[in-house]
Design an enzyme around this catalytic site. Sequence first.
Site, PDB file in Angstrom:
ATOM      1  N   LYS A  17       0.085  -3.235  -8.212  1.00  0.00           N
ATOM      2  CA  LYS A  17      -0.981  -2.109  -8.971  1.00  0.00           C
ATOM      3  C   LYS A  17      -0.088  -1.560  -9.933  1.00  0.00           C
ATOM      4  O   LYS A  17      -0.563  -1.095 -11.068  1.00  0.00           O
ATOM      5  CB  LYS A  17      -1.440  -1.069  -7.791  1.00  0.00           C
ATOM      6  CG  LYS A  17      -0.432  -0.439  -7.224  1.00  0.00           C
ATOM      7  CD  LYS A  17      -1.031   0.446  -6.236  1.00  0.00           C
ATOM      8  CE  LYS A  17       0.027   1.245  -5.525  1.00  0.00           C
ATOM      9  NZ  LYS A  17      -0.178   1.638  -4.161  1.00  0.00           N
ATOM     10  N   ARG A  49      -2.737  11.067   3.402  1.00  0.00           N
ATOM     11  CA  ARG A  49      -3.703  10.396   2.232  1.00  0.00           C
ATOM     12  C   ARG A  49      -4.788   9.816   2.938  1.00  0.00           C
ATOM     13  O   ARG A  49      -5.664  10.456   3.529  1.00  0.00           O
ATOM     14  CB  ARG A  49      -2.627   9.628   1.449  1.00  0.00           C
ATOM     15  CG  ARG A  49      -3.298   9.612   0.227  1.00  0.00           C
ATOM     16  CD  ARG A  49      -2.478   8.617  -0.865  1.00  0.00           C
ATOM     17  NE  ARG A  49      -2.610   7.088  -0.512  1.00  0.00           N
ATOM     18  CZ  ARG A  49      -1.923   6.297  -1.034  1.00  0.00           C
ATOM     19  NH1 ARG A  49      -1.312   6.402  -2.156  1.00  0.00           N
ATOM     20  NH2 ARG A  49      -2.158   4.886  -0.617  1.00  0.00           N
TER      21      ARG A  49
HETATM   22  C1  LIG Z   1       0.729   1.341  -3.416  1.00  0.00           C
HETATM   23  C2  LIG Z   1       0.266   1.021  -2.086  1.00  0.00           C
HETATM   24  C3  LIG Z   1       1.395   0.028  -1.032  1.00  0.00           C
HETATM   25  C4  LIG Z   1       2.380  -0.409  -1.842  1.00  0.00           C
HETATM   26  O1  LIG Z   1       3.458   0.685  -1.787  1.00  0.00           O
HETATM   27  P1  LIG Z   1       5.058   0.299  -2.441  1.00  0.00           P
HETATM   28  O2  LIG Z   1       5.805   1.678  -2.263  1.00  0.00           O
HETATM   29  O3  LIG Z   1       5.097  -0.064  -3.960  1.00  0.00           O
HETATM   30  O4  LIG Z   1       5.543  -1.001  -1.635  1.00  0.00           O
HETATM   31  C5  LIG Z   1       0.993  -0.249   0.193  1.00  0.00           C
HETATM   32  N1  LIG Z   1      -0.055   0.209   0.541  1.00  0.00           N
HETATM   33  C6  LIG Z   1      -1.148   1.182  -0.099  1.00  0.00           C
HETATM   34  C7  LIG Z   1      -2.184   1.467   0.818  1.00  0.00           C
HETATM   35  C8  LIG Z   1      -0.682   1.505  -1.396  1.00  0.00           C
HETATM   36  O5  LIG Z   1      -1.679   2.237  -1.785  1.00  0.00           O
END
Ligand SMILES: *Cc1c(COP(=O)(O)O)cnc(C)c1O
Length: 363
Positions: free
Chosen positions: A36, A131
């Site tokens: 992302k 969250r």
């Molecule tokens: C962005 C996200 C991740 C990845 O997080 P990182 O810290 O970049 O490894 C994993 N799970 C969810 C639900 C996320 O939104």
Amino acid sequence: MTTPCVMIDLDKIEHNARTIVGLCRAHDIEVCGVTKATCGHPEVAKAMLRGGVATIADSRLENIQRLRAAGVDTSYMLLRIPALSTVDAVVEAVDVSLSSEPVVLEALSDEAQRLGRIHDVLLMVDLGDLREGAWPDDLIPLVRIASGLPGIRIKGLGTNLACFGGVVPSEENMSHLAELSAEVEQTFGLGLEWISGINSSGLELIAAGNMHTQVNHARIGEAILLGRETTKREPWQGTFQDAFVIHAEVLEVNSKPSQPLGKRSEDAFGNLAQFEDRGNELRALLNLGRQDVDVAGIVPCEPGIDILGASSDYLVADVSAAAAKIRVGDELAFAPNYSVLLAVMTSAYVEKCSLREGKRVDQ
Ligand SMILES: *Cc1c(COP(=O)(O)O)cnc(C)c1O
């Protein structure tokens, strides 16, 4: 190549993925690569897959559609809880989505049935980061609803930490996730394929040998992209921190005083900036601004460059201490943090240039 641009070293991303996948595999944890922060960049996803990630996840439907259109052949998980208004597109484009609301699950099931499909969901439970996800007390009723829907299959149970509340993955919260999973399996006679416990903030727990053995799935973005775990943002052993480098071009070099002259009011962004008197300094003006990056999140790659600030379109740096003489037309390189990576990958004004074995692959 025009400036500003972000140079993406695909070999470093592949290497980082291999390092993280190796660690997780040694603890029977499957890794899903998270794209992302790169807006679903197809070459980045391909590098992650070469490095051994099992699947790809992204928070935006558009990014997953972009990856599919580019022919990146894998299974896709949507990482953001889908909006009720988008369930049709979600069932169409993604293999697994994150879910926590009965009404959305019902809509997903209806659409899946209409298409003659089964839609997989990772049910999210909130273990304190506050969250997304159902509160643990509400989990069993949620599973009861989900397991009764004909178009839905519960792929697993997941939790997300260290994103909103900054809660660190621990033996306690991972045990809690494992207990909830066991309760779900026993109550409903289900086999959960994924117990998805962590993102990049959970690597320390794994490396220390303290990860709960039931947790078998990780969703990893930052540690692969920027080579950092995310509780202290320490470099992760065996990974590169410079897979992404921003290049900006010098537009002016002038010797100027370090303090503004005349009566002062607020700047273009409503701040009354303070300037230390350092006498005259050699100042470079660069074509990178707040529209492209958050200047607090970049670090010059060479020593002797001191970022003084930025307006929408200009970065101002003191280059008096630079080793080589800085000239108009020179490029200076900067390392982004996660939030700047997201910004430059999103900005239409920053060219993206991906390199594999030194050659551009995205032309
Ligand atoms: C962005 C996200 C991740 C990845 O997080 P990182 O810290 O970049 O490894 C994993 N799970 C969810 C639900 C996320 O939104």
